[in-house]
Design a protein around this motif. Sequence first.
Motif, mmCIF file in Angstrom:
data_model
loop_
_atom_site.group_PDB
_atom_site.id
_atom_site.type_symbol
_atom_site.label_atom_id
_atom_site.label_comp_id
_atom_site.label_asym_id
_atom_site.label_seq_id
_atom_site.Cartn_x
_atom_site.Cartn_y
_atom_site.Cartn_z
ATOM 1 N N ALA A 149 32.218 70.829 -16.148
ATOM 2 C CA ALA A 149 33.121 71.891 -15.688
ATOM 3 C C ALA A 149 32.500 72.677 -14.536
ATOM 4 N N GLU A 150 31.186 72.887 -14.595
ATOM 5 C CA GLU A 150 30.504 73.624 -13.517
ATOM 6 C C GLU A 150 30.562 72.843 -12.210
ATOM 7 N N VAL A 151 30.337 71.534 -12.296
ATOM 8 C CA VAL A 151 30.425 70.697 -11.095
ATOM 9 C C VAL A 151 31.848 70.741 -10.537
ATOM 10 N N ALA A 152 32.839 70.604 -11.428
ATOM 11 C CA ALA A 152 34.238 70.627 -10.984
ATOM 12 C C ALA A 152 34.580 71.959 -10.328
ATOM 13 N N TYR A 153 34.087 73.052 -10.925
ATOM 14 C CA TYR A 153 34.370 74.377 -10.369
ATOM 15 C C TYR A 153 33.840 74.508 -8.946
ATOM 16 N N TRP A 154 32.570 74.185 -8.730
ATOM 17 C CA TRP A 154 31.987 74.355 -7.401
ATOM 18 C C TRP A 154 32.565 73.354 -6.396
ATOM 19 N N ARG A 155 32.903 72.163 -6.869
ATOM 20 C CA ARG A 155 33.532 71.190 -5.965
ATOM 21 C C ARG A 155 34.887 71.709 -5.500
ATOM 22 N N GLU A 156 35.650 72.297 -6.433
ATOM 23 C CA GLU A 156 36.956 72.836 -6.068
ATOM 24 C C GLU A 156 36.810 74.040 -5.138
ATOM 25 N N VAL A 157 35.842 74.904 -5.429
ATOM 26 C CA VAL A 157 35.611 76.073 -4.577
ATOM 27 C C VAL A 157 35.295 75.640 -3.149
ATOM 28 N N ARG A 158 34.524 74.570 -3.016
ATOM 29 C CA ARG A 158 34.171 74.088 -1.683
ATOM 30 C C ARG A 158 35.257 73.223 -1.061
ATOM 31 N N GLY A 159 36.347 72.971 -1.809
ATOM 32 C CA GLY A 159 37.441 72.192 -1.260
ATOM 33 C C GLY A 159 37.079 70.750 -0.990
ATOM 34 N N MET A 160 36.306 70.135 -1.891
ATOM 35 C CA MET A 160 35.766 68.802 -1.658
ATOM 36 C C MET A 160 36.308 67.813 -2.692
ATOM 37 N N ALA A 161 36.733 66.661 -2.236
ATOM 38 C CA ALA A 161 37.183 65.609 -3.145
ATOM 39 C C ALA A 161 35.989 64.980 -3.858
ATOM 40 N N LYS A 162 36.237 64.383 -5.018
ATOM 41 C CA LYS A 162 35.148 63.758 -5.784
ATOM 42 C C LYS A 162 34.444 62.676 -4.976
ATOM 43 N N LYS A 163 35.227 61.838 -4.309
ATOM 44 C CA LYS A 163 34.648 60.753 -3.523
ATOM 45 C C LYS A 163 33.775 61.283 -2.392
ATOM 46 N N ALA A 164 34.261 62.327 -1.714
ATOM 47 C CA ALA A 164 33.497 62.897 -0.603
ATOM 48 C C ALA A 164 32.181 63.492 -1.089
#
Length: 325
Positions: A19-34
């Motif tokens: 969940a922490e990884v997902a949160y920061w990835r979403e905050v940075r506006g980054m797709a999982k693949k990127a």
Amino acid sequence: MDAQGDPVTVEQAAADFAAEVAYWREVRGMAKKALAELMGFHPSYVSHVESGRHKPTEDFARRADETLNAGKAIWRKWCDYETAKAREAKTATTAVPAPRRSEQPYATGSAIVVEHDAARLDYDGRLYRLTMRRLLRNTGTDPITRYLIRISVDRYPGDPERSNAHYRARPLTWEELALTATCRGEGMRWQAKHDRDAFKELWLLFDNDQGRFPLYPGESVWIEYAYTVSDTKWGHWFQRAVRLPTEHLEVELAFPAALDPVVWGTETSMSAEASPLRSAPARREEDGMRVFTWSTTQPVLHARYRLEWRFRARPEQDAMSGEFR
């Protein structure tokens, strides 16, 4: 320790890390693949970590924290995971644990298409109120009984240590959110999946105390949910992530005209870096409010649309930032 003061299990610690990884990835506006490619991993690796198919590793935690500029927040979750593993190893018995079943977002055989997605964000100078309306269609073969939504905030995205400290001292609470949800005129129950200081993930359930009203194959239905957050925790950006096939997406931002707001936006996809929105938000005056409207049809799956603003009559608050979906 969890909310009840009990030691966190290895499974829960792994879920918290994801969940922490997902949160920061979403905050940075980054797709999982990127993100995976920036970290030097296989394009699907981040997806496997967030879904629980891969367990956290020290190398992944370090790279994710650095790449997402998370201010050691991801690293601390990995340390919690290692602590939980060590604790359970000491108390392990000869009993064979039951295999962990990977949770699927929806029932096997289900598929959702969002026919229309409309968000309106109203600000009164102190509180933000977000209202989401979605027309969902079940294109699968099984009834759908729940729908997953996320709420995440980041007031200081350029300063993660400051942001983390801010939310540790002032966590986002369910009470202040005052979440409401309806479907077919019926209130919807909800069930928390992740409850973090600056990140909430929850299921909206197609039922209430009076009965059940699942979304059956071939049916379409409007759902609406809304919640409130003060401007001490909400910031100056609002991001929409296209996680399900969507036919039409629109956003309205309504700010007091006296604040002299200005709005701009960017879009990103799995194959493209951030670029300006292809069309500018429209603007109108309405009962003392300045309303900005932007929409798009057939948005690309996994695309992210980010609207940002500042109040020219209140520049001292322009450093804030946050996100809600």
